[in-house]
Every structure is written in C-alpha cells, then in structure tokens.
Design a protein around this motif. Structure first.
Motif, PDB file in Angstrom:
ATOM      1  N   VAL A   1       0.829  -1.202   0.000  1.00  0.00           N
ATOM      2  CA  VAL A   1       0.000   0.000   0.000  1.00  0.00           C
ATOM      3  C   VAL A   1       0.872   1.264   0.000  1.00  0.00           C
ATOM      4  N   PRO A   2       0.293   2.417  -0.388  1.00  0.00           N
ATOM      5  CA  PRO A   2       1.093   3.646  -0.512  1.00  0.00           C
ATOM      6  C   PRO A   2       1.883   4.017   0.728  1.00  0.00           C
ATOM      7  N   GLY A   3       1.303   3.861   1.920  1.00  0.00           N
ATOM      8  CA  GLY A   3       2.047   4.198   3.123  1.00  0.00           C
ATOM      9  C   GLY A   3       3.292   3.351   3.298  1.00  0.00           C
ATOM     10  N   GLU A   4       3.181   2.064   2.977  1.00  0.00           N
ATOM     11  CA  GLU A   4       4.342   1.176   3.054  1.00  0.00           C
ATOM     12  C   GLU A   4       5.381   1.551   2.009  1.00  0.00           C
ATOM     13  N   ILE A   5       4.914   1.909   0.825  1.00  0.00           N
ATOM     14  CA  ILE A   5       5.831   2.275  -0.253  1.00  0.00           C
ATOM     15  C   ILE A   5       6.614   3.530   0.116  1.00  0.00           C
ATOM     16  N   THR A   6       5.912   4.522   0.657  1.00  0.00           N
ATOM     17  CA  THR A   6       6.589   5.754   1.069  1.00  0.00           C
ATOM     18  C   THR A   6       7.656   5.464   2.116  1.00  0.00           C
ATOM     19  N   SER A   7       7.316   4.608   3.082  1.00  0.00           N
ATOM     20  CA  SER A   7       8.283   4.262   4.127  1.00  0.00           C
ATOM     21  C   SER A   7       9.490   3.536   3.553  1.00  0.00           C
ATOM     22  N   ALA A   8       9.244   2.590   2.643  1.00  0.00           N
ATOM     23  CA  ALA A   8      10.343   1.823   2.052  1.00  0.00           C
ATOM     24  C   ALA A   8      11.257   2.703   1.214  1.00  0.00           C
ATOM     25  N   ALA A   9      10.705   3.765   0.625  1.00  0.00           N
ATOM     26  CA  ALA A   9      11.485   4.616  -0.273  1.00  0.00           C
ATOM     27  C   ALA A   9      12.171   5.771   0.439  1.00  0.00           C
ATOM     28  N   THR A  10      11.893   5.950   1.725  1.00  0.00           N
ATOM     29  CA  THR A  10      12.427   7.101   2.451  1.00  0.00           C
ATOM     30  C   THR A  10      13.916   6.937   2.723  1.00  0.00           C
ATOM     31  N   ARG A  11      14.663   7.970   2.400  1.00  0.00           N
ATOM     32  CA  ARG A  11      16.095   8.014   2.722  1.00  0.00           C
ATOM     33  C   ARG A  11      16.277   9.064   3.814  1.00  0.00           C
TER      34      ARG A  11
END
Length: 560
Positions: A312-322
């Motif tokens: 889901v988008p929230g998980e994707i944002t977290s995974a992509a955060t640097r």
C-alpha cells in the motif's frame, strides 16, 4: 409468509396487535416500522476481538437484514463518507470488498433502508487489522536466498545511503549479469514488487527485475513497470520518473487484480496507473538484471521484494524514504579556550577574530528598574560576530551523499544592517564553495548558491527569500536543502514551506575538502563578507530533511 416476513412480524408482539387492533393494524404497524438491523459477517476480518491479516489484503463483508423489503444498505468506514449498496432484489444480501491501508482497529457501520425509506438501527462491525504479510520473496547481497548468480555480477557495493540496506550488487550489463531465484507468488493474482536501483548506463531499455509475468526497469528517459498481455496484444506499460546515471531510485510495481490496475511508484510517489490491466501470471524463476530479451541491467541493484498482496502507498513511502544523516550540530551555548563543542558527532567550532558566545544576563525577574536585554535565539547563548573579521570554523565539512544535503541555522542581524553582502555559512571545496548562504544588501534578501562542480568556473544555481520583518526578536530561521532525487534546491526562511525553489540540472554530488565556515566566505587571501550579527543552532546533514524535521529545528529542537 416468507422467513424474513415471519421474523419481522414476530417482533411486533401481542401488545402491538392489541394496540393496533386486528390484522389491519398489524399491516399499518409494519408499514411504519423500520427494517430490522442488518447482520455483518466476514471470513477475513470477523468481529471476534482477534487480530486478522492484514494490510494490503482484500476481505469480503456480507451484509444482510432479516427484513425482506430492504432495497439498499448505507455503510461507512471509520472516518470515511457514507455510501450505498443496492441488493439484486429486495431483501437479498450484499457483499462489500475492502482492503485495509493501515494497521489498527477500525469499524464498518451499516444501516438497512426499505422501500418506504425507513432506516434501520445502525450496526457496527469492528475489524482489528494487523500489519501486512511479509514479502514472499526477498533478495539482497547480504541475505541467503538461494539465488544463482552469473559472473557478470559483483557483490560488495554500498547500498543507498540513508536506508537500512547496507549493500548492493553491481551488474555489468552483459549476458552474464543476472541472478535467478524462485518465487512462490501467484502472478496471475494481486502482487507487488519493489527494488532499489541505480542505473550506471541508460542505453536503451534495461530490466532490473523480471518474471514471465512482469518487468521492472528503466527505459532511457523513464522507469517502467510492464505486464505482458495474456491475449497477445500490446504490453501493458506504466512509465514515469526520470532516471539518471549514478543516482539511486526506489521502484515499486503493483498489480491489483481486484481493481484491474497496474501502478508504478518512483521514490515513493505514484507516477502512473493503467486501468483495465490483466496480468498473465506465469511460473518460473524471478530474474534480476535481465529480461531474457537482451535488456541487461548495467548498474547497482538491491533489496528486491515480491509480495502476494498490495503493497500500500504508506508502506511504499516508508520503504522509499532516505533519512537524513546528521553530520554536525553546534548549539553555541558555550566556548572553552576558543572552541564551542559539537553534539552528536562532529568537531568543535573554533572561534576566530573577536567572535564570542553571547549569553544574556539581567535581573529583570526581581528588579523592576532593570535594563532589558536581548536574549539568545535558542537556549542560553549564541555566536556573536561584529562583522570586522569575526568567524568560526570546523573541519566537520558538510559532505553530501547521493541523496543530497541539508543545512540549517538561526540568524539575527543588527538593527542597522550593514550595506554590504554578508555570509552566514559557506562550505569551501578545493576551487569553489559547494554552497553559500548569505545576506545580499542590494536586494535585502537571503540567498543560497550551490555550485554544480568543484571548479572555479562551475555553473551555479541560486535561490533567494526576503527577510522576515515579523520574526520574533529578529530570529530568522534559515535552511538550505538540496534534494538529489528531485534535482531541486530549496531555501526555507522562517517556515516549513520553501520560500524559494529551483530545479538543478547537471549537478554532480561532490565532496568538499575545506572546513565549514560560519560568518564568512573563504577566499585565497582569507575571509570575506564577514557577518555582523548572531548565529545559533547550526545543523548539517547528508541527505534531505523532512518538513517535520525542519519544523523541529525552527522551534529550537532537534531532528528526532
């Protein structure tokens, strides 16, 4: 009398029969009565007080009222709008499909509506949703996966900075640059795939991760997520983002079989969705670095995951955060033997010229005749510079990563601002400054300048912002952020929204060799553009600060 009518009539009771008188009274009572409250059941998310799987996984909710003249069901999820479901015939149940977007307790509220417009009592169905299932397939160079790797793959490269991914593998773009491993995901049903990728060459279309059911990679001017057409027609292709050689990106492809959509996310942001997608599925191994048709990956690759659900988008944002990595923090509260200490890493700031730490002292709390003083901007002290050769310096240089850099400080100018340019912060390289944050007298503005390379004639990008005339006690919070992933330079002046931003093209991340300067620029003959004023709470980071972190620094806090 049908079962639904019998249940409804039974609830009227003897007292109601006597009150309305005979069978005609029963009919009138039924005409005025609301339908019975619906019953909600779910196999995936029952209301039984237990936690159930999970984020990104669809569940079915069957809604049924014992009344046989129900023509609609009104429903709403916690915090959501009210919607309506219509049964195929009066009194029939309806089914609702739902996918949770986050972990926690939520509820579904439902009411039945009959043909006369009567509305039943509201029923609440609680669902306790646990976190989404882990990936069914994972690969990175440090994790045992059983992958078969070709000789064109070299392990041991560093992973993307600011993440928990420690290492990556280098693929040389040849036929031997591949890794192969199995996956248990059924790619004819809902699935998601993500990876950290860094293309080093962008000649043509190159595939980072592929399977008979999808391809994920870079097509020269854009990243792509592809699904072969099961009917032999055109390939379903979602594109977006702007690949750059030598720059990391996080890619996520999501196929939602329920919605028949294929979506691509680049660095946590949705860049495109194709509606009407049907995945062909297929079996066979997951291939990294190749697609079987010559599109070999030339660059770095790591942290590949495949899920048998929607990521889901929230998980994707977290995974992509640097996450930004703090390099130095100087609170400028004190100095010992001409040095103001650093906190949480970094060398101290050495004070030069007549620079000093200013700490206000008065007896106003108990003396009504006291002479008011100006207090430091943050805490109990700040750096006082007279503009005549004062400065501070530290060997803890602001060194960007491939994600970019951030720097922030509080600044207060004197009431009579000198009619000349003054430097707040600068970071020298060998031939030029990586960045300069300064006051420009001609326009009365703050200005940040970033050099694209360490050359005396390097091109630069500039952003500017006016002074804040309403800043409390003259405290001007300034922050400069260079975001490598978006190629954007931003200047913040007293707010968490950028006062100015500019696109940057051709900027290569380079590591400066000089010492960080506070209150001056450094030229061949010494310091120039000395600052007259006060500086407090200097922060430097490799990477990009979030707006929440900037707000914390603006308030005198830390980034935690």
């Amino acid at each position: 009398m049908g079962q639904h009518m019998w249940k409804r009539a039974a609830t009227v009771g003897t007292a109601a029969l006597l009150a309305v008188g005979g069978t005609g009274g029963v009919a009138a009572a039924e005409a005025d009565a609301a339908p019975e409250a619906p019953v909600v059941t779910s196999t995936e998310y029952p209301d039984d007080g237990n936690w159930h799987d999970g984020v990104g996984n669809y569940g079915t909710f069957v809604i049924d009222s014992p009344s046989d003249d129900v023509v609609a069901y009104r429903y709403a999820w916690l915090g959501g709008p009210t919607r309506t479901l219509t049964p195929p015939e009066p009194g029939a149940p309806v089914s609702l499909r739902w996918m949770p977007q986050k972990e926690g307790v939520t509820y579904l509220q439902v009411q039945a509506v009959d043909s006369a417009g009567h509305i039943s009592a509201r029923v609440t169905h609680y669902a306790k949703v646990q976190d989404g299932r882990a990936a069914v397939t994972h690969w990175d160079p440090d994790s045992p996966s059983g992958a078969v790797t070709g000789p064109g793959v070299t392990l041991g490269a560093p992973g993307p900075s600011g993440t928990t991914v420690a290492s990556a593998a280098s693929f040389d773009g040849t036929d031997e640059a591949y890794a192969s491993l199995g996956t248990s995901a059924d790619l004819s049903r809902t699935f998601s795939v993500d990876a950290w990728v860094r293309p080093d060459h962008l000649d043509g279309s190159t595939t980072a991760v592929s399977h008979s059911g999808f391809s994920l990679g870079a097509g020269g001017s854009a990243y792509f997520f592809e699904l072969p057409n099961p009917d032999g027609g055109d390939t379903i292709r979602v594109t977006g983002g702007a690949p750059e050689e030598g720059e990391w990106a996080h890619l996520t492809g999501v196929y939602d079989a329920e919605q028949k959509t294929a979506s691509l996310y680049v660095d946590g942001v949705s860049v495109g969705t194709v509606v009407g997608a049907v995945a062909p599925g297929g079996t066979g191994a997951l291939r990294l670095g190749a697609d079987g048709e010559g599109g070999h990956w030339h660059g770095l690759l790591t942290d590949v995951n495949v899920w048998d659900r929607v990521f889901v988008p929230g998980e994707i944002t977290s995974a992509a955060t640097r996450r930004a990595q703090r390099l130095g923090y100087w609170d400028l509260e004190s100095a010992t033997e001409g040095k103001s200490p650093a906190y949480a890493g970094g060398a101290p700031l050495t004070l030069g010229g007549d620079a000093s730490i200013y700490a206000a002292a008065d007896d106003c709390p108990w003396n009504p005749d006291c002479a008011p003083v100006t207090y430091p901007m943050v805490g109990n002290g700040d750096l006082l510079l007279d503009g005549d050769g004062d400065y501070a310096t530290t060997p803890t240089a602001l060194t960007p990563t491939d994600a970019g850099f951030s720097v922030a400080a509080h600044v207060r100018l004197p009431e009579d601002v000198p009619a000349r340019n003054m430097t707040v912060l600068s970071q020298p390289g060998e031939h030029t400054d990586l960045f300069t944050l300064r006051y420009v007298a001609a326009s009365g503005t703050w200005q940040a300048v970033v050099a694209h390379q360490d050359r005396a004639d390097a091109p630069t990008t500039t952003v500017s912002a006016p002074l804040d005339p309403n800043a409390p006690e003259g405290d001007q919070f300034l922050a400069v952020v260079y975001d490598e992933s978006t190629d954007q330079l931003r200047l913040y002046a007293g707010d968490t929204y950028a006062a100015d931003a500019a696109g940057v093209t051709g900027l290569d991340t380079w590591a400066p060799t000089g010492d960080l300067q506070v209150g001056r620029s450094l030229a061949a003959g010494g310091g120039t553009d000395h600052l007259a004023g006060e500086v407090d709470d200097v922060h430097t980071y490799a990477g990009v600060l979030t707006t929440a972190q900037l707000a914390a620094l603006r308030g005198g806090g830390t980034d935690a």
